[in-house]
Design a protein around this motif. Structure first.
Motif, PDB file in Angstrom:
ATOM      1  N   LYS A   1      -7.519   3.433  -4.428  1.00  0.00           N
ATOM      2  CA  LYS A   1      -8.535   2.960  -3.489  1.00  0.00           C
ATOM      3  C   LYS A   1      -9.927   2.965  -4.115  1.00  0.00           C
ATOM      4  O   LYS A   1     -10.761   2.129  -3.797  1.00  0.00           O
ATOM      5  CB  LYS A   1      -8.518   3.821  -2.231  1.00  0.00           C
TER       6      LYS A   1
ATOM      7  N   ASN B   1       2.384   3.340   2.841  1.00  0.00           N
ATOM      8  CA  ASN B   1       1.231   3.724   3.658  1.00  0.00           C
ATOM      9  C   ASN B   1       1.244   2.860   4.918  1.00  0.00           C
ATOM     10  O   ASN B   1       0.855   1.708   4.883  1.00  0.00           O
ATOM     11  CB  ASN B   1      -0.063   3.536   2.865  1.00  0.00           C
TER      12      ASN B   1
ATOM     13  N   LYS C   1       0.866  -1.179   0.000  1.00  0.00           N
ATOM     14  CA  LYS C   1       0.000   0.000   0.000  1.00  0.00           C
ATOM     15  C   LYS C   1       0.901   1.226   0.000  1.00  0.00           C
ATOM     16  O   LYS C   1       1.867   1.297   0.757  1.00  0.00           O
ATOM     17  CB  LYS C   1      -0.877   0.034   1.245  1.00  0.00           C
TER      18      LYS C   1
ATOM     19  N   THR D   1      -4.455   6.924  -1.651  1.00  0.00           N
ATOM     20  CA  THR D   1      -3.753   5.660  -1.431  1.00  0.00           C
ATOM     21  C   THR D   1      -4.025   4.679  -2.560  1.00  0.00           C
ATOM     22  O   THR D   1      -5.057   4.743  -3.233  1.00  0.00           O
ATOM     23  CB  THR D   1      -4.157   5.028  -0.093  1.00  0.00           C
TER      24      THR D   1
ATOM     25  N   LYS E   1       1.019   5.779  -0.511  1.00  0.00           N
ATOM     26  CA  LYS E   1       0.266   7.033  -0.423  1.00  0.00           C
ATOM     27  C   LYS E   1       1.008   8.104  -1.204  1.00  0.00           C
ATOM     28  O   LYS E   1       2.221   8.261  -1.057  1.00  0.00           O
ATOM     29  CB  LYS E   1       0.121   7.454   1.033  1.00  0.00           C
TER      30      LYS E   1
END
Length: 65
Positions: free
Chosen positions: A42, A61, A9, A25, A11
């Motif tokens: 997302k 993230n 993940k 994200t 960001k």
């Protein structure tokens, strides 16, 4: 961020494109032979960036508990 890992993940911390706000994200889906990194935002939208763009403009993230 110093490595790119599939499934990670990330960001966005610097503006990369005009349609995605800073702080958005995504999940890294795939890295092709030309160092193009495919991500899924997302909201389900798919995008691709160079490995340099990912390293320079995104951070891992970290989920907070």
């Amino acid at each position: 961020m110093d490595t790119i890992t599939i499934g990670e993940k990330i960001k966005m911390v610097n503006k990369v494109d005009s349609s995605t706000p800073i702080g958005s994200t995504a999940t890294i889906l795939y890295i092709d032979d030309f160092k193009k990194v495919f991500i899924e935002w997302k909201n389900g939208r798919i995008a691709s960036f160079s490995d340099k763009q990912i390293l320079d403009n995104f951070e891992k993230n970290q989920l907070r508990s």
